[in-house]
Motif scaffolding. Sequence first.
Motif, mmCIF file in Angstrom:
data_model
loop_
_atom_site.group_PDB
_atom_site.id
_atom_site.type_symbol
_atom_site.label_atom_id
_atom_site.label_comp_id
_atom_site.label_asym_id
_atom_site.label_seq_id
_atom_site.Cartn_x
_atom_site.Cartn_y
_atom_site.Cartn_z
ATOM 1 N N ASP A 117 45.871 28.716 47.689
ATOM 2 C CA ASP A 117 45.191 30.025 47.250
ATOM 3 C C ASP A 117 46.348 30.657 46.306
ATOM 4 O O ASP A 117 45.727 31.341 45.588
ATOM 5 N N GLY A 118 47.512 30.493 46.521
ATOM 6 C CA GLY A 118 48.559 31.142 45.606
ATOM 7 C C GLY A 118 48.624 32.484 45.806
ATOM 8 O O GLY A 118 48.906 33.285 45.000
ATOM 9 N N LYS A 119 48.397 33.073 46.977
ATOM 10 C CA LYS A 119 48.618 34.239 47.620
ATOM 11 C C LYS A 119 50.068 34.835 47.507
ATOM 12 O O LYS A 119 50.924 34.134 47.896
ATOM 13 N N ASN B 148 50.770 38.293 48.297
ATOM 14 C CA ASN B 148 51.071 39.301 49.152
ATOM 15 C C ASN B 148 52.365 39.079 50.249
ATOM 16 O O ASN B 148 52.123 37.899 50.671
ATOM 17 N N ILE C 253 48.348 40.322 39.023
ATOM 18 C CA ILE C 253 49.261 40.344 39.996
ATOM 19 C C ILE C 253 50.482 41.318 40.109
ATOM 20 O O ILE C 253 51.023 41.316 41.250
ATOM 21 N N LYS D 131 46.591 42.737 46.887
ATOM 22 C CA LYS D 131 46.610 41.391 47.342
ATOM 23 C C LYS D 131 46.648 40.458 46.256
ATOM 24 O O LYS D 131 45.627 39.613 46.148
ATOM 25 N N HIS E 73 46.885 37.091 43.811
ATOM 26 C CA HIS E 73 46.817 35.617 44.068
ATOM 27 C C HIS E 73 46.878 34.992 42.611
ATOM 28 O O HIS E 73 46.420 35.720 41.518
ATOM 29 N N CYS F 249 46.631 32.210 55.730
ATOM 30 C CA CYS F 249 46.297 31.576 54.575
ATOM 31 C C CYS F 249 44.838 31.420 54.379
ATOM 32 O O CYS F 249 44.447 30.455 53.916
ATOM 33 N N CYS G 127 41.684 31.815 52.498
ATOM 34 C CA CYS G 127 41.308 31.162 51.001
ATOM 35 C C CYS G 127 39.659 31.688 50.829
ATOM 36 O O CYS G 127 39.015 30.902 51.096
ATOM 37 N N ASN H 252 41.590 30.350 40.848
ATOM 38 C CA ASN H 252 41.881 31.779 40.714
ATOM 39 C C ASN H 252 40.428 32.467 40.656
ATOM 40 O O ASN H 252 40.603 33.614 41.277
ATOM 41 N N ARG I 181 38.056 31.914 42.765
ATOM 42 C CA ARG I 181 37.553 32.310 44.055
ATOM 43 C C ARG I 181 35.947 32.091 44.018
ATOM 44 O O ARG I 181 35.415 32.838 44.696
#
Length: 552
Positions: free
Chosen positions: A178-180, A182, A206, A211, A213, A349, A351, A374, A376
């Motif tokens: 997901d490329g989080k 946070n 970001i 939060k 991502h 994690c 997503c 990105n 989502r």
Amino acid sequence: MIEISQIPVSLDEGMTEAGCLDICRQAARKLLGCGARDIAHIELHRKSVDARKKRDVHFVLSARVRLRTPAQEKAALAHVPAARASHVRPVEDAEPTFPVPLHASVLPAARPVVVGAGCAGLFCALTLAEAGLAPLLIERGEAAAARTAAIERFVRTRELDPESNIQFGLGGAGTFSDGKLNTGTKNDAHRLILETMVDAGAPRDILWDAKPHVGSDILPTVVAHIARRIEQLGGEVRFGCRMVDIERTSSGAPCAILVEQSASAPERIRADRLVLACGHSARDVFELLVRRGMAVERKTFAMGVRIEHLQADIDRAQYGPAAGHPALGAAPYKLVAHLPQGRNVFTFCMCPGGEVVAAASEPGGVVVNGASLNARAGRNANAALLVNVNPGDLPGDDPLAGIELQRRCERAAFELAGGDFRAPAQLVGDFIARRPSTSCGRIAPTYPLGVTWCALDETLPAPIVDTLRAGIPALAGKLRGFDDTEAVLTGVETRSSSPVTIVRDRSCVAVGAPGLYPCGEGAGYAGGIMSAATDGIRCARALIADLVADSA
């Protein structure tokens, strides 16, 4: 500079950065008693969602404001009403930076070597390159484009490349996630990491999203840009290059590594300063370290499954009537339950609007993970649903016993699902009732290689299965609908963290191996993109400090 926090803004007004800044300017002028011309600079610092009251879901902002003179800022702070004083504070204007190039007298005879181009290795090598050390960064997997092709080929043909996959390749496991960004920790390097990623192509939000991502559609471009930056600064990045041995002196210090690349003969590379940022799935590296007498210990890790719900159901549970508002996007969640039997079950994690991905790195084993683009915008939400495995849960005294347990579960999942990289799956209702599933309901699984409906009990140790079974209803008490009987469980999730620690001291140096720096998630010192990148910078700075001390 002055930071103003706890600024409420409606969903409609807070849809854009410009709209948020307008509200922040109004708040600044009111609280600080200043005019529009007195504000020399204002920037959005943080934006979060307040969904505690489902009938009043809104954003909460913080902004940083610079007035024209320090005297004006001092006077403005004195003007703040007592009732709001806790939400207004002076802050330092300085931002963390990468180190400046070292003096020629400090430069070592051999360039430092970084093993692993995940987030830890990338930011470690970038920091060393910025310092003028021209590091060599080696990565067993491929660069972003070739790695993407290898993953697509695996999904299309079921032919796994054990060297280039979801786990191995530029950017590490985080690239196809997901490329989080946070993290639960605070560190001065976080802002530097975010700014570096924005410069490399990540979205600007970001920098202030509570939060943040990036997404697996953008991360490959970001990590490729960072790799190019390392090379522009004089470093070298080698892909398809796997470390197979470490040579050490009588003092235990590394002096060289042996690498294999393509069909070429093994190459010996001098490595007096060696950073091991090899990732949590580099099992051959952990085995090598044990053979070479390095201090490797068991650590707590976690295993479990992926759970999928309809994203629309999660949105309604989190945002109530505001669900679906374009300013909110897909709702995330993060849950934990402490159970009477002494174990915890938790999500990891998560997503939003994502999919479950095929994350195997070894033949004969099924591994699942999660990823989001990105936007989502997918139909399902998924998250790892995990239970901790403690060192005392493992038999004997082998430091690699956790790896063996992971492998057993991955192989059990592979065989149960049919032996062709399909994944075993079960509906939550059937799992709770202890009966095999035969088909899906309204929630279709997203695992790309297909699933085999079954009972998941055979894939994980009984204490983990029992904890998952007790934990799902407990988590439903915190998120309505989490125990939806048609939610899908897909197994097995075994790679959420490293099962070992490569022991290092407070200066980031491996115990008994001066000049060797265990780094990042695989070494046991990080747990996500941000913490891994932070540890990469930390280890690079420690290496630089050691060079400076040695030259004094």
